[in-house]
Scaffold this motif. Sequence first.
Motif, mmCIF file in Angstrom:
data_model
loop_
_atom_site.group_PDB
_atom_site.id
_atom_site.type_symbol
_atom_site.label_atom_id
_atom_site.label_comp_id
_atom_site.label_asym_id
_atom_site.label_seq_id
_atom_site.Cartn_x
_atom_site.Cartn_y
_atom_site.Cartn_z
ATOM 1 N N ASN A 58 72.982 39.436 39.467
ATOM 2 C CA ASN A 58 72.712 40.504 38.516
ATOM 3 C C ASN A 58 71.251 40.937 38.522
ATOM 4 O O ASN A 58 70.961 42.134 38.463
ATOM 5 C CB ASN A 58 73.126 40.079 37.107
ATOM 6 N N THR A 59 70.321 39.980 38.583
ATOM 7 C CA THR A 59 68.901 40.340 38.541
ATOM 8 C C THR A 59 68.517 41.177 39.753
ATOM 9 O O THR A 59 67.777 42.157 39.624
ATOM 10 C CB THR A 59 68.017 39.080 38.476
ATOM 11 N N LEU A 60 69.051 40.828 40.923
ATOM 12 C CA LEU A 60 68.741 41.590 42.136
ATOM 13 C C LEU A 60 69.381 42.979 42.088
ATOM 14 O O LEU A 60 68.758 43.974 42.458
ATOM 15 C CB LEU A 60 69.203 40.831 43.374
ATOM 16 N N ALA A 61 70.627 43.048 41.641
ATOM 17 C CA ALA A 61 71.324 44.337 41.564
ATOM 18 C C ALA A 61 70.659 45.251 40.535
ATOM 19 O O ALA A 61 70.512 46.455 40.769
ATOM 20 C CB ALA A 61 72.789 44.122 41.212
ATOM 21 N N LYS A 62 70.256 44.682 39.404
ATOM 22 C CA LYS A 62 69.593 45.482 38.365
ATOM 23 C C LYS A 62 68.264 46.021 38.880
ATOM 24 O O LYS A 62 67.940 47.202 38.681
ATOM 25 C CB LYS A 62 69.358 44.627 37.118
ATOM 26 N N LEU A 63 67.500 45.185 39.566
ATOM 27 C CA LEU A 63 66.223 45.612 40.136
ATOM 28 C C LEU A 63 66.435 46.709 41.178
ATOM 29 O O LEU A 63 65.719 47.715 41.199
ATOM 30 C CB LEU A 63 65.507 44.406 40.755
ATOM 31 N N ALA A 64 67.455 46.551 42.018
ATOM 32 C CA ALA A 64 67.760 47.552 43.052
ATOM 33 C C ALA A 64 68.173 48.875 42.416
ATOM 34 O O ALA A 64 67.758 49.944 42.869
ATOM 35 C CB ALA A 64 68.852 47.036 43.984
ATOM 36 N N ALA A 65 68.993 48.818 41.371
ATOM 37 C CA ALA A 65 69.420 50.045 40.691
ATOM 38 C C ALA A 65 68.211 50.769 40.107
ATOM 39 O O ALA A 65 68.084 51.997 40.238
ATOM 40 C CB ALA A 65 70.435 49.717 39.600
ATOM 41 N N ASN A 66 67.328 50.025 39.478
ATOM 42 C CA ASN A 66 66.118 50.640 38.913
ATOM 43 C C ASN A 66 65.243 51.228 40.004
ATOM 44 O O ASN A 66 64.690 52.321 39.845
ATOM 45 C CB ASN A 66 65.337 49.613 38.077
ATOM 46 N N ASN A 67 65.103 50.518 41.130
ATOM 47 C CA ASN A 67 64.311 51.029 42.260
ATOM 48 C C ASN A 67 64.910 52.319 42.823
ATOM 49 O O ASN A 67 64.186 53.184 43.298
ATOM 50 C CB ASN A 67 64.221 49.987 43.377
#
Length: 178
Positions: A58-67
Amino acid sequence: MADKVIAKDKVDAVEELTEKFRESTATMLTEYRGLTVPQLAALRRSLGDGASYRVSKNTLAKLAANNAGVSGLDEYFTGPTALTFVSGDPVDAAKALRDFAKENEALVIKGGVMDGRAIDAAEIAKIADLDSREVLLAKLAGAMKGNMSKAAALFVAPASKVARAAAALRDKKEAADA
């Protein structure tokens, strides 16, 4: 040294997910808790060539979505999350997810993003109920063909009325001459 390798793997994963978010026409998030590896493989096959299914932290996916500039998904990044990245028609992927979820209640559709706007599970269900792009185009072509046939018949009608009237007059004249 091992920490640097792990950090590099995470950076690479975020970059790859960011690119997937940017390239996709839609992204749908699901919870897959309780699905077996063969079931996940069957789900991936059912999505076809126009979509890919990826399990992510989740942390990686959330960061990627924000990026990638995608917002409104934070509430869906809870529990085990898998991302369905759609490169083609989102209707086909939504149908595949819905149908798979009916057969396997362990798959829960959480929400997603389409056309830069966050959507919830109910909206994904509505998308799944739509006809695919190809079916809609075929229906449109059929409707246009039907209307063109009606127009052609309408344009021919006055000429055929005149021809029938002329034939009736000729028959009447021949009957009078006989």
